[in-house]
Motif scaffolding. Structure first.
Motif, PDB file in Angstrom:
ATOM      1  N   ALA A  93       0.830  -1.208   0.000  1.00 40.59           N
ATOM      2  CA  ALA A  93       0.000   0.000   0.000  1.00 40.59           C
ATOM      3  C   ALA A  93       0.863   1.256   0.000  1.00 40.59           C
ATOM      4  CB  ALA A  93      -0.935  -0.014   1.203  1.00 40.59           C
ATOM      5  N   VAL A  94       1.925   1.256   0.797  1.00 37.24           N
ATOM      6  CA  VAL A  94       2.821   2.417   0.849  1.00 37.24           C
ATOM      7  C   VAL A  94       3.510   2.614  -0.491  1.00 37.24           C
ATOM      8  CG1 VAL A  94       4.952   3.295   1.897  1.00 37.24           C
ATOM      9  CG2 VAL A  94       3.135   2.386   3.350  1.00 37.24           C
ATOM     10  N   LEU A  95       3.982   1.525  -1.095  1.00 35.25           N
ATOM     11  CA  LEU A  95       4.611   1.639  -2.413  1.00 35.25           C
ATOM     12  C   LEU A  95       3.629   2.183  -3.446  1.00 35.25           C
ATOM     13  CD1 LEU A  95       6.743  -1.637  -2.459  1.00 35.25           C
ATOM     14  CD2 LEU A  95       7.563   0.706  -2.183  1.00 35.25           C
ATOM     15  N   LEU A  96       2.371   1.786  -3.333  1.00 38.95           N
ATOM     16  CA  LEU A  96       1.354   2.305  -4.244  1.00 38.95           C
ATOM     17  C   LEU A  96       1.135   3.800  -4.015  1.00 38.95           C
ATOM     18  CD1 LEU A  96      -0.679   1.394  -6.468  1.00 38.95           C
ATOM     19  CD2 LEU A  96      -2.379   1.405  -4.651  1.00 38.95           C
ATOM     20  N   ILE A  97       1.188   4.236  -2.768  1.00 42.61           N
ATOM     21  CA  ILE A  97       1.046   5.668  -2.460  1.00 42.61           C
ATOM     22  C   ILE A  97       2.204   6.448  -3.081  1.00 42.61           C
ATOM     23  CG2 ILE A  97       1.130   7.362  -0.584  1.00 42.61           C
ATOM     24  CD1 ILE A  97      -0.516   5.271   1.065  1.00 42.61           C
ATOM     25  N   PHE A  98       3.428   5.895  -2.988  1.00 36.81           N
ATOM     26  CA  PHE A  98       4.572   6.557  -3.636  1.00 36.81           C
ATOM     27  C   PHE A  98       4.371   6.629  -5.145  1.00 36.81           C
ATOM     28  CE2 PHE A  98       7.304   5.426   0.154  1.00 36.81           C
ATOM     29  CZ  PHE A  98       7.499   6.741   0.540  1.00 36.81           C
ATOM     30  N   LEU A  99       3.863   5.560  -5.730  1.00 34.78           N
ATOM     31  CA  LEU A  99       3.587   5.561  -7.164  1.00 34.78           C
ATOM     32  C   LEU A  99       2.543   6.621  -7.498  1.00 34.78           C
ATOM     33  CD1 LEU A  99       3.847   4.385 -10.011  1.00 34.78           C
ATOM     34  CD2 LEU A  99       2.192   2.626  -9.350  1.00 34.78           C
ATOM     35  N   ALA A 100       1.500   6.710  -6.682  1.00 32.43           N
ATOM     36  CA  ALA A 100       0.449   7.705  -6.921  1.00 32.43           C
ATOM     37  C   ALA A 100       1.020   9.120  -6.811  1.00 32.43           C
ATOM     38  CB  ALA A 100      -0.693   7.506  -5.922  1.00 32.43           C
ATOM     39  N   ALA A 101       1.860   9.369  -5.816  1.00 28.76           N
ATOM     40  CA  ALA A 101       2.469  10.702  -5.656  1.00 28.76           C
ATOM     41  C   ALA A 101       3.338  11.037  -6.859  1.00 28.76           C
ATOM     42  CB  ALA A 101       3.281  10.749  -4.366  1.00 28.76           C
ATOM     43  N   TRP A 102       4.101  10.068  -7.326  1.00 25.14           N
ATOM     44  CA  TRP A 102       4.945  10.295  -8.492  1.00 25.14           C
ATOM     45  C   TRP A 102       4.093  10.590  -9.724  1.00 25.14           C
ATOM     46  CZ3 TRP A 102       5.394   7.061 -12.883  1.00 25.14           C
ATOM     47  CH2 TRP A 102       6.351   7.474 -13.800  1.00 25.14           C
ATOM     48  N   LEU A 103       3.018   9.836  -9.914  1.00 25.55           N
ATOM     49  CA  LEU A 103       2.131  10.075 -11.054  1.00 25.55           C
ATOM     50  C   LEU A 103       1.509  11.465 -10.984  1.00 25.55           C
ATOM     51  CD1 LEU A 103       0.371   6.613 -11.343  1.00 25.55           C
ATOM     52  CD2 LEU A 103       1.752   7.713 -13.116  1.00 25.55           C
ATOM     53  N   LEU A 104       1.136  11.891  -9.792  1.00 26.02           N
ATOM     54  CA  LEU A 104       0.548  13.222  -9.614  1.00 26.02           C
ATOM     55  C   LEU A 104       1.539  14.305 -10.012  1.00 26.02           C
ATOM     56  CD1 LEU A 104      -1.892  14.861  -8.625  1.00 26.02           C
ATOM     57  CD2 LEU A 104      -0.893  14.768  -6.336  1.00 26.02           C
ATOM     58  N   VAL A 105       2.757  14.214  -9.492  1.00 23.66           N
ATOM     59  CA  VAL A 105       3.790  15.212  -9.819  1.00 23.66           C
ATOM     60  C   VAL A 105       4.116  15.168 -11.311  1.00 23.66           C
ATOM     61  CG1 VAL A 105       6.224  15.810  -9.445  1.00 23.66           C
ATOM     62  CG2 VAL A 105       4.755  15.252  -7.493  1.00 23.66           C
ATOM     63  N   ALA A 106       4.272  13.963 -11.854  1.00 22.57           N
ATOM     64  CA  ALA A 106       4.570  13.832 -13.283  1.00 22.57           C
ATOM     65  C   ALA A 106       3.453  14.422 -14.133  1.00 22.57           C
ATOM     66  CB  ALA A 106       4.790  12.362 -13.640  1.00 22.57           C
ATOM     67  N   GLY A 107       2.208  14.186 -13.740  1.00 21.74           N
ATOM     68  CA  GLY A 107       1.072  14.729 -14.482  1.00 21.74           C
ATOM     69  C   GLY A 107       1.054  16.252 -14.473  1.00 21.74           C
ATOM     70  N   VAL A 108       1.291  16.832 -13.327  1.00 23.00           N
ATOM     71  CA  VAL A 108       1.326  18.301 -13.228  1.00 23.00           C
ATOM     72  C   VAL A 108       2.458  18.854 -14.094  1.00 23.00           C
ATOM     73  CG1 VAL A 108       1.781  20.225 -11.662  1.00 23.00           C
ATOM     74  CG2 VAL A 108       0.201  18.408 -10.972  1.00 23.00           C
ATOM     75  N   PHE A 109       3.636  18.231 -14.027  1.00 24.48           N
ATOM     76  CA  PHE A 109       4.762  18.698 -14.843  1.00 24.48           C
ATOM     77  C   PHE A 109       4.462  18.580 -16.333  1.00 24.48           C
ATOM     78  CE2 PHE A 109       7.842  18.075 -11.170  1.00 24.48           C
ATOM     79  CZ  PHE A 109       7.989  19.447 -10.977  1.00 24.48           C
ATOM     80  N   ARG A 110       3.776  17.532 -16.739  1.00 28.17           N
ATOM     81  CA  ARG A 110       3.431  17.378 -18.157  1.00 28.17           C
ATOM     82  C   ARG A 110       2.448  18.455 -18.598  1.00 28.17           C
ATOM     83  NH1 ARG A 110       2.940  11.114 -17.428  1.00 28.17           N
ATOM     84  NH2 ARG A 110       5.134  10.580 -17.586  1.00 28.17           N
ATOM     85  N   LEU A 111       1.498  18.777 -17.727  1.00 25.58           N
ATOM     86  CA  LEU A 111       0.562  19.854 -18.065  1.00 25.58           C
ATOM     87  C   LEU A 111       1.289  21.189 -18.212  1.00 25.58           C
ATOM     88  CD1 LEU A 111      -2.509  18.975 -15.823  1.00 25.58           C
ATOM     89  CD2 LEU A 111      -2.354  18.855 -18.317  1.00 25.58           C
ATOM     90  N   ILE A 112       2.178  21.479 -17.285  1.00 22.42           N
ATOM     91  CA  ILE A 112       2.962  22.726 -17.356  1.00 22.42           C
ATOM     92  C   ILE A 112       3.793  22.746 -18.633  1.00 22.42           C
ATOM     93  CG2 ILE A 112       4.866  23.996 -16.280  1.00 22.42           C
ATOM     94  CD1 ILE A 112       3.711  23.021 -13.546  1.00 22.42           C
ATOM     95  N   LEU A 113       4.439  21.627 -18.949  1.00 23.64           N
ATOM     96  CA  LEU A 113       5.244  21.539 -20.162  1.00 23.64           C
ATOM     97  C   LEU A 113       4.384  21.774 -21.399  1.00 23.64           C
ATOM     98  CD1 LEU A 113       7.896  20.847 -21.653  1.00 23.64           C
ATOM     99  CD2 LEU A 113       7.160  18.454 -21.581  1.00 23.64           C
TER     100      LEU A 113
END
Length: 182
Positions: A93-113
């Protein structure tokens, strides 16, 4: 013996790797939650092994990092490893939370880009779309962690199945090529 002959004589190694991968993939597809928990447990065992190896390295003369860093790494590896082995469900579950956090940050960066390059590049909407999808997937993982674990395990299982089939195919292609060559 040249390298081509050596490789064709070991065709069965590729096929065996492929078979193991196919078996793992089938396990992941038919029991994804169990597979996710098992993978978390294996990661814990690997962390314990890393911690033990780091402790052994502390007694050696030559190491690239300062002793305190190696000791800290050993301690953190052992603590994480023991926690993962004792409670692999929580670890998954914790590893999944880290994956979710990474996806969130990556998604925001892609939108900004996408916004920043929209005047210089055509098709920037694809980058924006990938950002939105990453954010949606992050939200899905955060809201439905059990379903997220199952989804990730299914993806890993399907990838393992494809990888395994390709390995088996490559192994038998090498075998046939070696027979034609002889």
């Amino acid at each position: 013996m040249d390298i081509a002959e050596e490789i064709t004589r070991k065709w069965w190694v590729l096929a065996l790797f492929g078979l193991v991968s196919v078996l793992f993939g089938l396990m992941a597809v038919f029991s994804p939650l169990g597979t996710a928990v098992a993978m978390a447990w294996v990661i814990g065992v690997m962390a314990i092994a890393e911690g033990v190896i780091a402790i052994v390295a502390l007694f050696g003369k030559d190491y690239a990092a300062p002793k305190w860093m190696v000791a800290l790494y050993a301690l953190l590896s052992l603590v994480f490893g023991v926690l993962a082995v004792l409670n692999p469900v929580a670890t998954a579950a914790v590893l999944l939370i880290f994956l979710a956090a990474w996806l969130l940050v990556a998604g925001v960066f892609r939108l900004i880009l996408a916004v920043r390059i929209r005047k210089q590049v055509t098709g920037e909407w694809l980058i924006a779309l990938s950002g939105v999808l990453a954010i949606v997937l992050a939200g899905f993982f955060m809201l439905f962690p059990a379903a997220g674990l199952v989804t990730v395990a299914l993806w890993i299982g399907l990838i393992a199945l494809v990888y395994g089939v390709v390995q088996i195919w490559a192994g038998f292609k090498l075998r046939a090529w070696g027979r034609r060559r002889l």
